[in-house]
Scaffold this motif. Structure first.
Motif, PDB file in Angstrom:
ATOM      1  N   ASN A 137       0.867  -1.181   0.023  1.00 53.65           N
ATOM      2  CA  ASN A 137      -0.031   0.047  -0.044  1.00 53.65           C
ATOM      3  C   ASN A 137       0.931   1.321   0.042  1.00 53.65           C
ATOM      4  N   MET A 138       1.943   1.151   0.871  1.00 54.40           N
ATOM      5  CA  MET A 138       2.753   2.292   0.887  1.00 54.40           C
ATOM      6  C   MET A 138       3.405   2.479  -0.279  1.00 54.40           C
ATOM      7  N   ARG A 139       3.872   1.856  -0.933  1.00 55.27           N
ATOM      8  CA  ARG A 139       4.672   1.732  -2.185  1.00 55.27           C
ATOM      9  C   ARG A 139       3.737   2.272  -3.437  1.00 55.27           C
ATOM     10  N   THR A 140       2.513   1.626  -3.335  1.00 55.80           N
ATOM     11  CA  THR A 140       1.712   1.810  -4.535  1.00 55.80           C
ATOM     12  C   THR A 140       0.669   3.000  -4.561  1.00 55.80           C
ATOM     13  N   LYS A 141       0.286   3.327  -3.119  1.00 57.25           N
ATOM     14  CA  LYS A 141      -0.651   4.266  -3.173  1.00 57.25           C
ATOM     15  C   LYS A 141      -0.181   5.790  -2.742  1.00 57.25           C
ATOM     16  N   THR A 142       1.141   5.859  -2.136  1.00 63.05           N
ATOM     17  CA  THR A 142       1.654   7.276  -2.054  1.00 63.05           C
ATOM     18  C   THR A 142       2.101   7.886  -3.000  1.00 63.05           C
ATOM     19  N   THR A 143       2.055   9.377  -2.943  1.00 60.52           N
ATOM     20  CA  THR A 143       2.252  10.071  -4.087  1.00 60.52           C
ATOM     21  C   THR A 143       3.137  11.292  -3.769  1.00 60.52           C
ATOM     22  N   TYR A 144       3.240  12.178  -4.386  1.00 57.67           N
ATOM     23  CA  TYR A 144       4.062  13.351  -3.650  1.00 57.67           C
ATOM     24  C   TYR A 144       3.027  14.698  -3.702  1.00 57.67           C
ATOM     25  N   CYS A 145       3.204  15.188  -2.643  1.00 58.42           N
ATOM     26  CA  CYS A 145       2.220  16.517  -2.432  1.00 58.42           C
ATOM     27  C   CYS A 145       2.714  17.567  -3.434  1.00 58.42           C
ATOM     28  N   VAL A 146       1.469  18.024  -4.032  1.00 56.61           N
ATOM     29  CA  VAL A 146       1.856  18.800  -5.182  1.00 56.61           C
ATOM     30  C   VAL A 146       2.199  20.469  -4.711  1.00 56.61           C
ATOM     31  N   LYS A 147       2.180  20.609  -3.306  1.00 58.91           N
ATOM     32  CA  LYS A 147       2.678  22.029  -2.911  1.00 58.91           C
ATOM     33  C   LYS A 147       4.274  21.768  -2.553  1.00 58.91           C
ATOM     34  N   CYS A 148       4.453  20.713  -1.913  1.00 60.75           N
ATOM     35  CA  CYS A 148       5.656  20.815  -1.101  1.00 60.75           C
ATOM     36  C   CYS A 148       6.618  19.555  -1.312  1.00 60.75           C
ATOM     37  N   HIS A 149       5.958  18.989  -2.312  1.00 63.65           N
ATOM     38  CA  HIS A 149       6.692  17.724  -2.730  1.00 63.65           C
ATOM     39  C   HIS A 149       7.102  16.654  -1.616  1.00 63.65           C
ATOM     40  N   ASN A 150       6.684  16.574  -0.660  1.00 64.10           N
ATOM     41  CA  ASN A 150       6.785  15.446   0.500  1.00 64.10           C
ATOM     42  C   ASN A 150       6.050  14.617   0.041  1.00 64.10           C
ATOM     43  N   ILE A 151       6.234  13.420   0.478  1.00 69.91           N
ATOM     44  CA  ILE A 151       5.308  12.261   0.383  1.00 69.91           C
ATOM     45  C   ILE A 151       4.032  12.300   1.010  1.00 69.91           C
ATOM     46  N   ALA A 152       3.034  11.833   0.041  1.00 68.30           N
ATOM     47  CA  ALA A 152       1.635  12.302   0.517  1.00 68.30           C
ATOM     48  C   ALA A 152       0.711  11.191   0.322  1.00 68.30           C
ATOM     49  N   ASP A 153      -0.472  10.973   0.932  1.00 64.59           N
ATOM     50  CA  ASP A 153      -1.426   9.984   0.525  1.00 64.59           C
ATOM     51  C   ASP A 153      -2.442  10.446  -0.458  1.00 64.59           C
ATOM     52  N   ASP A 154      -2.612  12.078  -0.351  1.00 63.48           N
ATOM     53  CA  ASP A 154      -3.510  12.791  -1.340  1.00 63.48           C
ATOM     54  C   ASP A 154      -2.764  13.728  -2.143  1.00 63.48           C
ATOM     55  N   GLN A 155      -3.457  14.629  -2.855  1.00 62.41           N
ATOM     56  CA  GLN A 155      -2.940  15.701  -3.571  1.00 62.41           C
ATOM     57  C   GLN A 155      -2.123  16.556  -2.508  1.00 62.41           C
ATOM     58  N   LEU A 156      -2.557  16.701  -1.368  1.00 67.90           N
ATOM     59  CA  LEU A 156      -1.742  17.525  -0.335  1.00 67.90           C
ATOM     60  C   LEU A 156      -1.435  16.675   0.608  1.00 67.90           C
ATOM     61  N   CYS A 157       0.016  16.882   1.069  1.00 66.85           N
ATOM     62  CA  CYS A 157       0.492  16.185   2.290  1.00 66.85           C
ATOM     63  C   CYS A 157      -0.493  16.429   3.822  1.00 66.85           C
ATOM     64  N   ASN A 158      -0.199  15.591   4.818  1.00 68.78           N
ATOM     65  CA  ASN A 158      -0.830  15.965   6.078  1.00 68.78           C
ATOM     66  C   ASN A 158      -0.626  17.358   6.618  1.00 68.78           C
ATOM     67  N   ILE A 159       0.771  17.685   6.240  1.00 71.65           N
ATOM     68  CA  ILE A 159       1.270  18.949   6.975  1.00 71.65           C
ATOM     69  C   ILE A 159       0.705  19.952   6.098  1.00 71.65           C
ATOM     70  N   CYS A 160       0.906  20.158   4.663  1.00 70.35           N
ATOM     71  CA  CYS A 160       0.245  21.154   4.008  1.00 70.35           C
ATOM     72  C   CYS A 160      -1.173  21.321   4.186  1.00 70.35           C
ATOM     73  N   SER A 161      -1.840  20.264   4.293  1.00 67.81           N
ATOM     74  CA  SER A 161      -3.267  20.122   4.441  1.00 67.81           C
ATOM     75  C   SER A 161      -3.660  20.796   5.898  1.00 67.81           C
ATOM     76  N   ASN A 162      -2.672  20.636   6.789  1.00 70.58           N
ATOM     77  CA  ASN A 162      -3.227  21.059   8.160  1.00 70.58           C
ATOM     78  C   ASN A 162      -3.389  22.628   8.429  1.00 70.58           C
ATOM     79  N   PRO A 163      -4.582  23.207   8.585  1.00 71.21           N
ATOM     80  CA  PRO A 163      -4.918  24.489   8.539  1.00 71.21           C
ATOM     81  C   PRO A 163      -4.119  25.231   9.924  1.00 71.21           C
TER      82      PRO A 163
END
Lengths: 204, 204
Positions: free
Chosen positions: B50-76
């Motif tokens: 799951n980690m290898r196939t479903k992770t992607t890169y955050c479109v904002k900070c290029h960190n590893i992410a589950d979605d378009q944005l990583c947990n840090i960028c999407s944290n208000p």
């Protein structure tokens, strides 16, 4: 720690359940897999599941096996007349890596330990006695080598096995104990050194 | 070595492809999994795939992410006005584990290294410049912290980033270099100690 990805956090938590692998190492391994081809992760995880779900125990020696018989028991070039008794698969592999032994094995699956409540009935001892006693084959077992650790439990188990196998009249031996090859006498502990003097070997 | 089972041999060979894990450790891990519930091996291997196939890169900070944005960028609750520039995800996690930083990150994905043929174009530098310059948000970036290793490559990259970001007028800083906390002066190397004297901090 705030992981940027839940999937990585899950992977790290699963990897760090393995013995001797902490969170930091687990993270390093996870990030390594992320950098490599997807196929590497897939073949790793398939190999793990296959190993866990498809291996069984050899009906003859109780070693881990792919089939009814393990690769060693089913190998006709192994000497069928000698059995080396060990505690677990790790010991088999340790002895195999020496390339000094060409006989068969018998895996006890543990060691007699009254403190931990492990008695002879919990180990694969009956099947060892049967292998030595019920000999209707062309190549009967002539010798049983006990390769047990020189600890209290190991000595207790060895003593029990000697008593159980004595009626069969099979030749029994134990692996040699003494100063390790390449080891400095100065650093050997007194018990090992003392035993190596008592069990000294005469030059031919 | 003669493995009693091909499946174990396959698993050991896959595990030992991981960095820092040799055949012996791989065997220890394999035998550990064999002793545990089948479910542990299954969840480990699922977590890895799951980690290898479903992770992607955050479109904002290029960190590893589950979605378009990583947990840090999407944290208000993170401070959107400050960006910490790092080389890779490991650095993000190292800084996160300090609990001293509440801003956002920008993962370069590497470091300028002429020797290895890695130039500015190979790194996520253009997107960093864009994050700092194209500011139509309520919370514009006010500061960029460079958290790069104090090596030749790190200093080169820091120098390049300073030049690129200067026109934007953003405040820039670097993490402090000096004697490690708890470290003995006697054991600090001369360069670190020298630099810690030159960059001494006045008491308030």
């Amino acid at each position: 720690m705030n992981y940027p990805s839940q999937l990585i956090e899950d992977a790290v938590s699963e990897i760090s359940r393995l013995p001797g692998i902490g969170k930091k190492t687990a993270l390093r391994l996870a990030l390594h897999l992320l950098k490599r081809e997807e196929s590497q992760t897939r073949s790793l995880s398939e190999a793990l599941v296959n190993m866990r779900t498809k291996t069984t125990y050899c009906v003859k020696c109780h070693n881990i096996a792919d089939d009814q018989l393990c690769n060693i028991c089913s190998n006709p070039r192994r000497d069928q007349t000698i059995i080396c008794v060990v505690v677990d698969t790790r010991d088999v592999l340790a002895i195999e890596s020496t390339n000094q032994y060409k006989g068969l094995y018998h895996v006890l699956g543990g060691i007699i330990s009254p403190l931990e409540g492990i008695g002879p009935a919990d180990l694969n001892i009956e099947s060892l006695v049967a292998r030595v006693e019920n000999q209707d084959t062309d190549e009967p077992v002539k010798e049983v080598i006990l390769a047990l650790s020189p600890t209290m439990e190991g000595d207790t188990t060895a003593f029990y096995l000697q008593k159980k196998l004595k009626p069969s009249g099979v030749k029994m031996s134990t692996i040699a104990r003494g100063v390790p090859i390449g080891g400095d006498l100065e650093y050997a502990d007194e018990i090992t050194l003392g035993r190596s003097i008592v069990s000294r070997v005469a030059y031919d």
